[in-house]
Design a protein around this motif. Structure first.
Motif, PDB file in Angstrom:
ATOM      1  N   PRO A   8     -19.872  12.099 -56.500  1.00 14.79           N
ATOM      2  CA  PRO A   8     -19.792  11.259 -57.702  1.00 14.79           C
ATOM      3  C   PRO A   8     -21.034  11.338 -58.578  1.00 14.79           C
ATOM      4  N   GLN A   9     -22.232  11.313 -57.958  1.00 15.40           N
ATOM      5  CA  GLN A   9     -23.452  11.389 -58.757  1.00 15.40           C
ATOM      6  C   GLN A   9     -23.577  12.747 -59.434  1.00 15.40           C
ATOM      7  N   GLN A  10     -23.219  13.821 -58.729  1.00 13.44           N
ATOM      8  CA  GLN A  10     -23.267  15.159 -59.318  1.00 13.44           C
ATOM      9  C   GLN A  10     -22.269  15.280 -60.465  1.00 13.44           C
ATOM     10  N   ARG A  11     -21.099  14.666 -60.320  1.00 11.54           N
ATOM     11  CA  ARG A  11     -20.111  14.693 -61.402  1.00 11.54           C
ATOM     12  C   ARG A  11     -20.658  13.995 -62.642  1.00 11.54           C
ATOM     13  N   SER A  12     -21.315  12.853 -62.412  1.00  8.80           N
ATOM     14  CA  SER A  12     -21.896  12.118 -63.532  1.00  8.80           C
ATOM     15  C   SER A  12     -22.996  12.925 -64.206  1.00  8.80           C
ATOM     16  N   ASP A  13     -23.890  13.514 -63.394  1.00  7.00           N
ATOM     17  CA  ASP A  13     -24.978  14.325 -63.951  1.00  7.00           C
ATOM     18  C   ASP A  13     -24.433  15.547 -64.688  1.00  7.00           C
ATOM     19  N   ASN A  14     -23.355  16.110 -64.162  1.00  5.18           N
ATOM     20  CA  ASN A  14     -22.758  17.309 -64.742  1.00  5.18           C
ATOM     21  C   ASN A  14     -22.262  17.069 -66.165  1.00  5.18           C
ATOM     22  N   LEU A  15     -21.764  15.858 -66.422  1.00  6.45           N
ATOM     23  CA  LEU A  15     -21.203  15.546 -67.739  1.00  6.45           C
ATOM     24  C   LEU A  15     -22.154  14.758 -68.621  1.00  6.45           C
ATOM     25  N   ASN A  16     -23.290  14.385 -68.094  1.00  2.55           N
ATOM     26  CA  ASN A  16     -24.229  13.580 -68.868  1.00  2.55           C
ATOM     27  C   ASN A  16     -24.645  14.311 -70.150  1.00  2.55           C
ATOM     28  N   GLY A  17     -24.278  13.743 -71.292  1.00  2.00           N
ATOM     29  CA  GLY A  17     -24.613  14.339 -72.579  1.00  2.00           C
ATOM     30  C   GLY A  17     -23.779  15.547 -72.942  1.00  2.00           C
ATOM     31  N   ARG A  18     -22.778  15.882 -72.124  1.00  2.00           N
ATOM     32  CA  ARG A  18     -21.993  17.091 -72.380  1.00  2.00           C
ATOM     33  C   ARG A  18     -20.574  16.800 -72.849  1.00  2.00           C
ATOM     34  N   VAL A  19     -20.214  15.545 -73.022  1.00  2.00           N
ATOM     35  CA  VAL A  19     -18.953  15.208 -73.682  1.00  2.00           C
ATOM     36  C   VAL A  19     -19.273  14.938 -75.149  1.00  2.00           C
ATOM     37  N   LEU A  20     -18.730  15.779 -76.012  1.00  3.25           N
ATOM     38  CA  LEU A  20     -19.035  15.725 -77.437  1.00  3.25           C
ATOM     39  C   LEU A  20     -17.799  15.342 -78.231  1.00  3.25           C
ATOM     40  N   VAL A  21     -18.022  14.843 -79.447  1.00  8.15           N
ATOM     41  CA  VAL A  21     -16.900  14.471 -80.311  1.00  8.15           C
ATOM     42  C   VAL A  21     -16.798  15.457 -81.469  1.00  8.15           C
ATOM     43  N   ARG A  22     -15.578  15.653 -81.919  1.00  7.73           N
ATOM     44  CA  ARG A  22     -15.322  16.369 -83.167  1.00  7.73           C
ATOM     45  C   ARG A  22     -15.127  15.295 -84.238  1.00  7.73           C
ATOM     46  N   PRO A  23     -16.139  15.030 -85.056  1.00  7.96           N
ATOM     47  CA  PRO A  23     -16.056  13.907 -86.002  1.00  7.96           C
ATOM     48  C   PRO A  23     -14.835  13.963 -86.908  1.00  7.96           C
ATOM     49  N   GLU A  24     -14.438  15.172 -87.303  1.00  6.46           N
ATOM     50  CA  GLU A  24     -13.308  15.290 -88.225  1.00  6.46           C
ATOM     51  C   GLU A  24     -11.970  14.942 -87.580  1.00  6.46           C
ATOM     52  N   ARG A  25     -11.956  14.838 -86.252  1.00 10.78           N
ATOM     53  CA  ARG A  25     -10.706  14.527 -85.543  1.00 10.78           C
ATOM     54  C   ARG A  25     -10.673  13.117 -84.975  1.00 10.78           C
ATOM     55  N   LEU A  26     -11.731  12.345 -85.170  1.00 11.21           N
ATOM     56  CA  LEU A  26     -11.790  10.992 -84.619  1.00 11.21           C
ATOM     57  C   LEU A  26     -10.706  10.098 -85.209  1.00 11.21           C
ATOM     58  N   PRO A  27     -10.187   9.149 -84.425  1.00  8.59           N
ATOM     59  CA  PRO A  27      -9.283   8.143 -84.996  1.00  8.59           C
ATOM     60  C   PRO A  27     -10.011   7.340 -86.077  1.00  8.59           C
ATOM     61  N   ASP A  39      -5.830  12.898 -66.455  1.00  5.87           N
ATOM     62  CA  ASP A  39      -4.867  13.296 -65.431  1.00  5.87           C
ATOM     63  C   ASP A  39      -5.197  12.684 -64.072  1.00  5.87           C
ATOM     64  N   VAL A  40      -6.457  12.798 -63.640  1.00  6.18           N
ATOM     65  CA  VAL A  40      -6.879  12.267 -62.343  1.00  6.18           C
ATOM     66  C   VAL A  40      -8.208  11.534 -62.504  1.00  6.18           C
ATOM     67  N   VAL A  41      -8.261  10.312 -62.037  1.00  7.90           N
ATOM     68  CA  VAL A  41      -9.540   9.604 -61.946  1.00  7.90           C
ATOM     69  C   VAL A  41     -10.061   9.807 -60.531  1.00  7.90           C
ATOM     70  N   THR A  42     -11.198  10.462 -60.421  1.00  9.59           N
ATOM     71  CA  THR A  42     -11.821  10.699 -59.110  1.00  9.59           C
ATOM     72  C   THR A  42     -13.046   9.799 -59.014  1.00  9.59           C
ATOM     73  N   SER A  43     -14.170  10.265 -59.487  1.00  8.52           N
ATOM     74  CA  SER A  43     -15.366   9.416 -59.521  1.00  8.52           C
ATOM     75  C   SER A  43     -15.384   8.525 -60.758  1.00  8.52           C
ATOM     76  N   GLY A  44     -14.618   8.921 -61.778  1.00  6.43           N
ATOM     77  CA  GLY A  44     -14.654   8.207 -63.055  1.00  6.43           C
ATOM     78  C   GLY A  44     -15.634   8.801 -64.041  1.00  6.43           C
ATOM     79  N   ALA A  45     -16.269   9.933 -63.678  1.00  4.91           N
ATOM     80  CA  ALA A  45     -17.296  10.522 -64.544  1.00  4.91           C
ATOM     81  C   ALA A  45     -16.724  10.976 -65.883  1.00  4.91           C
ATOM     82  N   THR A  46     -15.550  11.610 -65.867  1.00  3.99           N
ATOM     83  CA  THR A  46     -14.968  12.087 -67.126  1.00  3.99           C
ATOM     84  C   THR A  46     -14.620  10.919 -68.033  1.00  3.99           C
ATOM     85  N   ALA A  47     -13.980   9.897 -67.462  1.00  2.00           N
ATOM     86  CA  ALA A  47     -13.610   8.728 -68.270  1.00  2.00           C
ATOM     87  C   ALA A  47     -14.850   8.027 -68.805  1.00  2.00           C
TER      88      ALA A  47
END
Length: 227
Positions: free
Chosen positions: A164-183, A194-202
């Motif tokens: 779980p900690q590695q999953r969190s570190d792996n995505l830290n700062g690496r989920v980006l937004v496309r501003p032109e596609r935001l709601p 699709d799957v909640v494991t550690s919750g890092a992606t969510a």
């Protein structure tokens, strides 16, 4: 345009090939009613990484027929599962909306995948489900639109086998937004996964959207591991 063309070609291939339920192999359907029922137990999901975020729900546990369906859809090219799985997400989101007396209009944001994985799968697998779910919700009288506005930056590794900690570190700062596609600002957003494991992606996705002033009202996943 390219996304719609891919979906159309995939749908044509599905019509030409005989269908079998991915859960039990019964002929004539991609996802039979009995197996779908095993994915219909809506439940709250608790994870330490999600403790300070929006509520998280899943339709079923990541096991048995539900696990086979998710893996077949993600990794084995069973795109014919997108519509039935999305329909179940739409029913669940409608139920949550009514039970919690939430506004009856949604923007559906799919959780991101690594670019390499998306290319291998012929596009964003959760983006495809989000579009189907938005259509199903709208047809049921609850307006919804999909916004495929998240991406995973280069440098993020495959999360399989990580703690779980590695999953969190792996995505830290690496989920980006496309501003032109935001709601649009001020709209109600559901993050689909699709799957909640550690919750890092969510957690990473919700943080990226919050930073873009597009807060997530809830997370809804097809499945969740035992925790």
């Amino acid at each position: 345009m390219l996304t719609r063309l891919r979906d159309a070609l995939s749908g044509l291939a599905d019509l030409l090939l005989p269908q079998h339920c991915v859960g039990c192999d019964v002929a004539g359907t991609a996802w039979c009613r009995e197996c779908a029922g095993r994915l219909g137990g809506l439940r709250r999901v608790e994870r330490p990484l999600l403790a300070d975020g929006p509520p998280v729900f899943a339709l079923g546990r990541y096991r048995g027929a539900a696990r086979r369906a998710v893996l077949a859809y993600k990794e084995s090219g069973r795109r014919d599962l997108a519509a039935p799985l999305a329909a179940q997400l739409a029913v669940a989101l409608r139920s949550i909306t009514l039970d919690r007396a939430l506004p009856g209009e949604w923007w559906l944001v799919p959780a991101p995948s690594r670019a390499m994985a998306s290319r291998r799968r012929g596009g964003s697998h959760m983006g495809r489900i989000a579009r189907h779910a938005a259509t199903a919700l709208t047809e049921s009288g609850m307006p919804a639109r999909a916004a495929d506005c998240l991406l995973t930056a280069r440098g993020a590794a495959d999360s399989a086998g990580l703690t779980p900690q590695q999953r969190s570190d792996n995505l830290n700062g690496r989920v980006l937004v496309r501003p032109e596609r935001l709601p649009p600002a001020g709209t109600q957003v559901a993050l689909l996964d699709d799957v909640v494991t550690s919750g890092a992606t969510a957690a990473g996705s919700a943080a990226a959207l919050n930073a873009a002033r597009c807060p997530v009202s809830l997370v809804l996943a097809l499945t969740a591991t035992a925790g």
